[in-house]
Motif scaffolding. Sequence first.
Motif, PDB file in Angstrom:
ATOM      1  N   GLY A  98       0.734  -1.128   0.098  1.00  0.00           N
ATOM      2  CA  GLY A  98      -0.103  -0.044   0.029  1.00  0.00           C
ATOM      3  C   GLY A  98       0.993   1.037   0.105  1.00  0.00           C
ATOM      4  O   GLY A  98       0.443   2.241   0.247  1.00  0.00           O
ATOM      5  N   GLU A  99       2.144   0.848  -0.304  1.00  0.00           N
ATOM      6  CA  GLU A  99       2.904   2.092  -0.225  1.00  0.00           C
ATOM      7  C   GLU A  99       2.774   3.318  -1.302  1.00  0.00           C
ATOM      8  O   GLU A  99       2.565   2.981  -2.307  1.00  0.00           O
ATOM      9  CB  GLU A  99       4.588   1.640  -0.374  1.00  0.00           C
ATOM     10  N   ILE A 100       2.442   4.339  -0.845  1.00  0.00           N
ATOM     11  CA  ILE A 100       1.896   5.559  -1.703  1.00  0.00           C
ATOM     12  C   ILE A 100       2.925   5.767  -2.611  1.00  0.00           C
ATOM     13  O   ILE A 100       2.638   6.279  -3.906  1.00  0.00           O
ATOM     14  CB  ILE A 100       1.495   6.751  -0.904  1.00  0.00           C
ATOM     15  N   SER A 101       4.516   5.702  -2.622  1.00  0.00           N
ATOM     16  CA  SER A 101       5.420   6.098  -3.487  1.00  0.00           C
ATOM     17  C   SER A 101       5.213   5.301  -4.595  1.00  0.00           C
ATOM     18  O   SER A 101       5.488   5.563  -5.934  1.00  0.00           O
ATOM     19  CB  SER A 101       6.828   5.730  -2.948  1.00  0.00           C
ATOM     20  N   TYR A 102       4.841   3.888  -4.641  1.00  0.00           N
ATOM     21  CA  TYR A 102       4.505   3.034  -5.832  1.00  0.00           C
ATOM     22  C   TYR A 102       3.234   3.443  -6.694  1.00  0.00           C
ATOM     23  O   TYR A 102       3.362   3.684  -7.955  1.00  0.00           O
ATOM     24  CB  TYR A 102       4.257   1.711  -5.544  1.00  0.00           C
ATOM     25  N   PHE A 103       2.217   4.037  -5.779  1.00  0.00           N
ATOM     26  CA  PHE A 103       1.042   4.361  -6.413  1.00  0.00           C
ATOM     27  C   PHE A 103       1.528   5.581  -7.258  1.00  0.00           C
ATOM     28  O   PHE A 103       0.895   5.937  -8.445  1.00  0.00           O
ATOM     29  CB  PHE A 103      -0.225   4.672  -5.366  1.00  0.00           C
ATOM     30  N   ILE A 104       2.359   6.569  -6.632  1.00  0.00           N
ATOM     31  CA  ILE A 104       2.296   8.170  -7.279  1.00  0.00           C
ATOM     32  C   ILE A 104       3.340   7.618  -8.554  1.00  0.00           C
ATOM     33  O   ILE A 104       3.111   8.405  -9.536  1.00  0.00           O
ATOM     34  CB  ILE A 104       3.194   8.881  -6.244  1.00  0.00           C
ATOM     35  N   ASN A 105       4.501   6.658  -8.298  1.00  0.00           N
ATOM     36  CA  ASN A 105       5.125   6.398  -9.624  1.00  0.00           C
ATOM     37  C   ASN A 105       4.296   5.805 -10.654  1.00  0.00           C
ATOM     38  O   ASN A 105       4.649   6.147 -11.864  1.00  0.00           O
ATOM     39  CB  ASN A 105       6.361   5.394  -9.037  1.00  0.00           C
ATOM     40  N   SER A 106       3.435   5.004 -10.135  1.00  0.00           N
ATOM     41  CA  SER A 106       2.386   4.536 -11.394  1.00  0.00           C
ATOM     42  C   SER A 106       1.711   5.434 -12.084  1.00  0.00           C
ATOM     43  O   SER A 106       1.478   5.291 -13.132  1.00  0.00           O
ATOM     44  CB  SER A 106       1.603   3.548 -10.732  1.00  0.00           C
ATOM     45  N   ILE A 107       1.113   6.455 -11.279  1.00  0.00           N
ATOM     46  CA  ILE A 107       0.335   7.462 -12.177  1.00  0.00           C
ATOM     47  C   ILE A 107       1.423   8.584 -12.727  1.00  0.00           C
ATOM     48  O   ILE A 107       1.076   8.793 -13.965  1.00  0.00           O
ATOM     49  CB  ILE A 107      -0.152   8.549 -10.933  1.00  0.00           C
ATOM     50  N   SER A 108       2.651   8.714 -12.539  1.00  0.00           N
ATOM     51  CA  SER A 108       3.548   9.590 -12.999  1.00  0.00           C
ATOM     52  C   SER A 108       3.800   8.950 -14.337  1.00  0.00           C
ATOM     53  O   SER A 108       4.120   9.794 -15.264  1.00  0.00           O
ATOM     54  CB  SER A 108       4.548   9.981 -12.175  1.00  0.00           C
ATOM     55  N   ILE A 109       3.920   7.683 -14.454  1.00  0.00           N
ATOM     56  CA  ILE A 109       4.457   7.031 -15.909  1.00  0.00           C
ATOM     57  C   ILE A 109       3.204   6.789 -16.642  1.00  0.00           C
ATOM     58  O   ILE A 109       3.455   5.992 -17.672  1.00  0.00           O
ATOM     59  CB  ILE A 109       5.434   6.067 -15.594  1.00  0.00           C
ATOM     60  N   GLY A 110       2.053   6.888 -16.140  1.00  0.00           N
ATOM     61  CA  GLY A 110       0.817   6.755 -17.036  1.00  0.00           C
ATOM     62  C   GLY A 110       0.364   4.987 -17.064  1.00  0.00           C
ATOM     63  O   GLY A 110      -0.211   4.716 -18.018  1.00  0.00           O
ATOM     64  N   ILE A 111       0.505   4.744 -15.727  1.00  0.00           N
ATOM     65  CA  ILE A 111      -0.301   3.322 -15.573  1.00  0.00           C
ATOM     66  C   ILE A 111      -1.713   3.326 -15.976  1.00  0.00           C
ATOM     67  O   ILE A 111      -2.318   4.198 -15.425  1.00  0.00           O
ATOM     68  CB  ILE A 111       0.105   2.959 -14.165  1.00  0.00           C
ATOM     69  N   GLY A 113      -3.667   1.238 -14.762  1.00  0.00           N
ATOM     70  CA  GLY A 113      -4.719   0.631 -13.651  1.00  0.00           C
ATOM     71  C   GLY A 113      -3.835   0.041 -12.591  1.00  0.00           C
ATOM     72  O   GLY A 113      -2.604  -0.296 -12.773  1.00  0.00           O
ATOM     73  N   TYR A 114      -4.382  -0.014 -11.562  1.00  0.00           N
ATOM     74  CA  TYR A 114      -3.604  -0.397 -10.175  1.00  0.00           C
ATOM     75  C   TYR A 114      -4.401  -1.407  -9.306  1.00  0.00           C
ATOM     76  O   TYR A 114      -5.675  -0.942  -9.062  1.00  0.00           O
ATOM     77  CB  TYR A 114      -3.436   1.099  -9.493  1.00  0.00           C
ATOM     78  N   ILE A 115      -3.989  -2.751  -9.145  1.00  0.00           N
ATOM     79  CA  ILE A 115      -4.822  -3.624  -8.411  1.00  0.00           C
ATOM     80  C   ILE A 115      -4.081  -3.944  -7.336  1.00  0.00           C
ATOM     81  O   ILE A 115      -2.997  -4.316  -7.250  1.00  0.00           O
ATOM     82  CB  ILE A 115      -5.143  -4.852  -9.272  1.00  0.00           C
ATOM     83  N   MET A 116      -4.714  -4.098  -6.135  1.00  0.00           N
ATOM     84  CA  MET A 116      -4.106  -4.380  -4.850  1.00  0.00           C
ATOM     85  C   MET A 116      -4.293  -5.878  -4.519  1.00  0.00           C
ATOM     86  O   MET A 116      -5.301  -6.613  -5.092  1.00  0.00           O
ATOM     87  CB  MET A 116      -4.432  -3.843  -3.605  1.00  0.00           C
ATOM     88  N   LYS A 117      -2.955  -6.517  -4.115  1.00  0.00           N
ATOM     89  CA  LYS A 117      -3.160  -7.956  -3.415  1.00  0.00           C
ATOM     90  C   LYS A 117      -3.679  -8.074  -2.187  1.00  0.00           C
ATOM     91  O   LYS A 117      -3.740  -7.070  -1.421  1.00  0.00           O
ATOM     92  CB  LYS A 117      -1.642  -8.601  -3.515  1.00  0.00           C
TER      93      LYS A 117
END
Length: 143
Positions: A98-111, A113-117
């Motif tokens: 749930g680390e926010i830096s991964y989520f922010i990195n994902s958004i910044s490179i144009g991912i 979708g994001y799915i949690m385990k």
Amino acid sequence: MEKIMDIDLLKQLAKDITLLYVEDDEDLRNSVIRYLSKIFPNLSVAENGQEGLDLYRKNQYDIVVSDIEMPFMNGIEMAKEIKVINPSQEIIIISGYGEISYFINSISIGISGYIMKPIDYLKMNQKLYESSLNVNTRKENIE
């Protein structure tokens, strides 16, 4: 309220789509492969980010679904490399963190979708549906 994904509609959209799935956890990988192969007839699999990037460079898939934490190259690093090759690439990230830096990195490179385990397959279907729709729309526009 989130609408329930029609699996038959997703299968119809996915019939001509190539999908690359990248996951290092063998049990999860096998489980998701069983699931995805029922929807996507053109499925390839890699065990880490470097292997995924190598496969992508050879085949250029329509959709990439990847874990983040993997040996050799993580999913964010792989996604950044893929986005250099194809800026409009559909990439869905799966993360146990749930680390926010991964989520922010994902958004910044144009991912896409994001799915949690642990994976909620209804949410996964929704993200796959959205990406499949985008891929098919782009293909129709090119034609």
